[in-house]
Design an enzyme around this catalytic site. Structure first.
Site, PDB file in Angstrom:
ATOM      1  CB  CYS A 121      -0.932   0.006   1.200  1.00  0.00           C
ATOM      2  SG  CYS A 121      -2.182  -1.278   1.079  1.00  0.00           S
ATOM      3  CG  HIS A 140      -3.159   3.630   1.603  1.00  0.00           C
ATOM      4  ND1 HIS A 140      -3.609   3.145   0.405  1.00  0.00           N
ATOM      5  CD2 HIS A 140      -3.236   2.594   2.488  1.00  0.00           C
ATOM      6  CE1 HIS A 140      -3.934   1.867   0.550  1.00  0.00           C
ATOM      7  NE2 HIS A 140      -3.720   1.518   1.797  1.00  0.00           N
ATOM      8  CG  ASN A 145      -6.599  -0.665   0.932  1.00  0.00           C
ATOM      9  OD1 ASN A 145      -5.870  -0.258   0.019  1.00  0.00           O
ATOM     10  ND2 ASN A 145      -6.124  -1.089   2.089  1.00  0.00           N
TER      11      ASN A 145
END
Ligand code: ACO
Length: 324
Positions: A114, A251, A281
């Site tokens: 990520c 993020h 996500n």
């Protein structure tokens, strides 16, 4: 003269198929209310059968090149952040390079899950500042739907697929905090915490692809503090303070992590780009997707200070401060 890596263009691509929270309730003991309340996620996009990370990356890259008014053969380097490549090798970046006909570009992938887009931006910045490249295409692209365990309600509802891209160009700066472009970067890793988030398969271990495993609450506990800390370090390196931030482009893992970090940094949620309700996500794609959404919706003005931050598997985390 100081060289700065300035954002010239941004683009994104989201697969057509939208999966609402409700869809998971057909096969799992979960609810739209739980997912919304605990994560902020309402829906996500999943790639179509046969649609790959490089397919999405290529579309996002074309949109970014169009936005920048830059031709593919004017790109010197392509850096693609992904944890879900098309193949073990060659890199997905080289597949995209061929599709774009970016014949003057060298190309490679970056794997920091990520935090991948932050790591990729840091690499692009280093190439531009050192004079090894004048224009770099930085892409974050993921098909996390391919590594999810759809019987695990604690993880499969969290992730989505998509791609985002930016074109960075070397520009002459004065060396002051007023310069446009990337002003500072901070990167971190702690491999001793790899068990918090990992995929249980791989080329040299199991010979399989594996599925995602996460100790969500443990990761959650660390996320806000680590993100606020890396943001503070990047800001200090840039010679700026919390009050100088115009926008946080985080993020997109969990709305509670996003709002907790914004609170620590003293920014109201009106100054935070949030896309996770519609996208989930998307790992390395989430920051460029959020940048593209912010630009499309007229959020950023020339000269605004943007703080980009991410944490994910590794653990790997970091922040970038840039002036739009
Ligand atoms: N629906 C209903 N109930 C659920 C679901 C679901 N989808 N998932 C979990 N639950 C249950 C659990 O089983 C648990 O039940 P129990 O109390 O009976 O045991 C209860 O809900 C609470 O579960 P927790 O896991 O404690 O819930 P939490 O509030 O911590 O939320 C979450 C879980 C959303 C995963 C959160 O911990 C989180 O966001 N963690 C961080 C994720 C993150 O930052 N990832 C990093 C980036 S990702 C990357 O790098 C690829």
């Amino acid at each position: 003269m100081t060289v700065r890596a300035v954002v010239r263009g941004v683009g994104h691509y989201l697969p057509e198929r939208v999966v609402e929270n409700e869809e998971f309730t057909r096969t799992l003991d979960t609810s739209d209310e739980w997912i919304r309340a605990r994560t902020g996620i309402e829906r996500r996009h999943f790639a179509a059968r046969g649609e790959t990370t490089s397919d999405m990356a290529t579309r996002a890259a074309r949109n970014a090149l169009g936005d920048a008014g830059v031709k593919a053969d004017e790109i010197d380097a392509i850096i693609l952040a992904t944890a879900t490549p098309d193949l073990t090798f060659p890199s997905t970046a080289t597949i995209v390079q061929a599709r774009l006909e970016a014949r003057n570009a060298f190309a490679f992938d970056v794997q920091a899950v990520c935090a991948g887009f932050i790591y990729a931006l840091a690499n692009a910045n280093a190439l531009l500042v050192s004079g090894q490249a004048r224009r770099v295409l930085v892409i974050g692209a993921e098909t996390f739907s391919r590594i999810l365990d759809f019987s695990d309600r604690a993880t499969c509802v969290l992730f989505g697929d998509g791609a985002g891209a930016v074109v960075l160009e070397a520009d002459a700066g004065s060396g002051s905090t007023q310069d446009r472009g990337i002003l500072a970067v901070d990167l971190n890793a702690d491999g001793s915490q790899r068990d918090l988030l990992y995929v249980d398969g791989g080329v040299s271990s199991t010979g399989t692809v594996g599925v995602l495993k996460m100790l969500g609450p443990e990761l959650f506990k660390q996320a806000v503090n680590k993100l606020a800390e890396t943001a503070g370090t990047a800001l200090a390196r840039a010679g700026l303070q919390q009050g100088d931030i115009d926008w946080i482009v985080p993020h997109q893992a969990n709305i509670r992590i996003i709002s907790g970090t914004a609170k620590k940094l003293g920014l109201p949620m009106e100054r935070v780009i949030v896309t996770l309700h519609d996208q989930g996500n998307t790992s390395a794609a989430s920051i460029p997707l959020a940048l593209s959404w912010g630009k499309e919706n007229g959020k950023f003005s020339r000269g605004d200070v943007l703080l980009l931050e991410a944490i994910g598997g590794g653990l790997a985390w970091g922040a970038v401060v840039l002036r739009w």
